[in-house]
Design an enzyme around this catalytic site. Structure first.
Site, PDB file in Angstrom:
ATOM      1  N   GLU A   1       0.798  -1.238   0.000  1.00  0.00           N
ATOM      2  CA  GLU A   1       0.000   0.000   0.000  1.00  0.00           C
ATOM      3  C   GLU A   1       0.827   1.284   0.000  1.00  0.00           C
ATOM      4  O   GLU A   1       0.298   2.343  -0.315  1.00  0.00           O
ATOM      5  CB  GLU A   1      -0.974   0.022   1.191  1.00  0.00           C
ATOM      6  CG  GLU A   1      -0.296   0.293   2.510  1.00  0.00           C
ATOM      7  CD  GLU A   1      -1.168   1.082   3.480  1.00  0.00           C
ATOM      8  OE1 GLU A   1      -2.321   1.402   3.169  1.00  0.00           O
ATOM      9  OE2 GLU A   1      -0.652   1.379   4.570  1.00  0.00           O
TER      10      GLU A   1
ATOM     11  N   HIS B   1      -4.243   3.268   1.985  1.00  0.00           N
ATOM     12  CA  HIS B   1      -3.585   4.047   0.923  1.00  0.00           C
ATOM     13  C   HIS B   1      -3.809   3.475  -0.478  1.00  0.00           C
ATOM     14  O   HIS B   1      -3.187   3.952  -1.438  1.00  0.00           O
ATOM     15  CB  HIS B   1      -2.080   4.140   1.186  1.00  0.00           C
ATOM     16  CG  HIS B   1      -1.732   5.061   2.324  1.00  0.00           C
ATOM     17  ND1 HIS B   1      -1.887   6.424   2.242  1.00  0.00           N
ATOM     18  CD2 HIS B   1      -1.265   4.815   3.572  1.00  0.00           C
ATOM     19  CE1 HIS B   1      -1.515   6.990   3.385  1.00  0.00           C
ATOM     20  NE2 HIS B   1      -1.151   6.027   4.216  1.00  0.00           N
TER      21      HIS B   1
ATOM     22  N   HIS C   1      -5.578  -4.745   8.304  1.00  0.00           N
ATOM     23  CA  HIS C   1      -4.880  -3.466   8.176  1.00  0.00           C
ATOM     24  C   HIS C   1      -5.515  -2.490   9.167  1.00  0.00           C
ATOM     25  O   HIS C   1      -6.554  -1.897   8.883  1.00  0.00           O
ATOM     26  CB  HIS C   1      -5.023  -2.982   6.735  1.00  0.00           C
ATOM     27  CG  HIS C   1      -4.050  -1.922   6.382  1.00  0.00           C
ATOM     28  ND1 HIS C   1      -2.738  -2.189   6.068  1.00  0.00           N
ATOM     29  CD2 HIS C   1      -4.179  -0.575   6.307  1.00  0.00           C
ATOM     30  CE1 HIS C   1      -2.115  -1.057   5.799  1.00  0.00           C
ATOM     31  NE2 HIS C   1      -2.961  -0.061   5.949  1.00  0.00           N
TER      32      HIS C   1
ATOM     33  N   HIS D   1      -0.183  -2.001   8.661  1.00  0.00           N
ATOM     34  CA  HIS D   1      -0.526  -0.575   8.723  1.00  0.00           C
ATOM     35  C   HIS D   1       0.333   0.249   9.681  1.00  0.00           C
ATOM     36  O   HIS D   1       0.654   1.378   9.363  1.00  0.00           O
ATOM     37  CB  HIS D   1      -2.003  -0.360   9.068  1.00  0.00           C
ATOM     38  CG  HIS D   1      -2.382   1.095   9.254  1.00  0.00           C
ATOM     39  ND1 HIS D   1      -2.400   1.985   8.204  1.00  0.00           N
ATOM     40  CD2 HIS D   1      -2.743   1.796  10.356  1.00  0.00           C
ATOM     41  CE1 HIS D   1      -2.768   3.187   8.667  1.00  0.00           C
ATOM     42  NE2 HIS D   1      -2.978   3.097   9.963  1.00  0.00           N
TER      43      HIS D   1
HETATM   44 FE   LIG Z   1       1.182   1.322   5.423  1.00  0.00          FE
HETATM   45 FE   LIG Z   2      -2.091   1.828   6.102  1.00  0.00          FE
END
Ligand SMILES: [Fe+2]
Ligand SMILES: [Fe+2]
Length: 276
Positions: A39, A68, A153, A178
């Site tokens: 991401e 993202h 995430h 994340h």
């Molecule tokens: Fe990330």
């Molecule tokens: Fe993230």
């Protein structure tokens, strides 16, 4: 069966680490299936088609994402063409792309991969627990899939632990992403699901979450944005976990962290080398 999961790839440093090391790791550890969270692969923000191809060519079977995912506008279009690119499943109905898929491992085993995002200190998406429940019902371990991997995430460790226990005994692994900082709580939960709160990032750890430290630091000090965030370009640490899967039950036998290169480098996990 042995599965490797690599945490959020951040910028060029993270991509280089994956491209340089993953082919060797696949071979050395006899990896049967590899998932990479991409991401932040494009300058820290999202992923481009070219970078996706790079990660797949390096040996990722599936690329997951997170909040993202659509930072690069082109992703809204090309995500529909790539089965192997997932976005969080609990985005609003009608969001381009898919949040889960069934994929073949090197052994021929069918692996369900679910990408789902938390809601605590994050955007108010649909309930991640209900979303996971639906997937586990539609494609249960052993009847629908030989292994089930959940990339959760999320920001809050409480929500991540809750997801681990929610899926315990029903998924092979619940792996947190994340937050970019690897946690030391990897374990096989009581009913057989491998768990870690965060796999950590593939990025430069002389940074703030993979970004050049100057701008985020100044924003904490002054509250005034001065420049864009840019990924830090020092040598990346490849961060992730390996999961040893019991092929009879589809549950986990062991989970071990992997941290290779850069500032967080550790010794290779001993159990990985069994039979190598
Ligand atoms: Fe990330
Ligand atoms: Fe993230």
């Amino acid at each position: 069966m042995r599965i490797l999961f690599l945490g959020d790839v951040v910028g060029r440093a993270g991509r280089n680490a994956v491209v340089e090391q993953l082919p060797r790791l696949r071979e050395r550890y006899h990896l049967d299936f590899v998932v990479v969270n991409g991401e932040n692969a494009a300058g820290g923000f999202g992923i481009t088609e070219q970078i996706l191809i790079e990660l797949l060519d390096a040996g990722a079977d599936v690329v997951t994402t997170g909040n993202h995912v659509f930072d690069q506008r082109e992703t809204l279009i090309f995500i529909e063409r790539y089965e192997r690119l997932l976005r969080p499943i609990n985005f609003p109905p009608g969001t381009p792309g898919k949040g889960a898929g069934l994929f073949k491992a090197r052994t021929g085993a069918e692996i369900l991969v679910v990408n789902v995002q938390g809601r605590v200190f994050m955007a108010d998406l649909d309930d991640p627990f209900r979303a996971v429940e639906r997937e586990l019902e539609a494609c249960a371990l052993k009847t629908g899939a030989d292994a089930i991997l959940i990339d959760f995430h999320a920001e809050a460790t409480s929500e991540k632990e809750a997801m681990g226990h929610f899926a315990d005994g029903r998924a092979t692994a619940v792996i947190g992403t994340h937050t970019h900082v690897p946690t030391a709580d990897e374990q096989v939960l009581p009913k057989g699901t491998a768990y870690i709160s965060d796999a950590g990032m593939c990025g430069d750890f002389d940074s703030i979450l993979g970004m050049d430290k100057e701008e985020p630091l100044q924003r904490f000090l002054t509250r005034i944005p001065n420049a864009r965030f840019a990924p830090s370009l020092g040598e990346a640490t490849l961060c992730g976990v390996a999961v040893d899967v019991d092929d009879q039950t589809g549950l986990a036998r062991a989970i071990a962290p992997l941290r290779l290169g850069g500032r967080l480098s550790q010794a290779e996990p001993a159990f990985w080398l069994e039979g190598a």
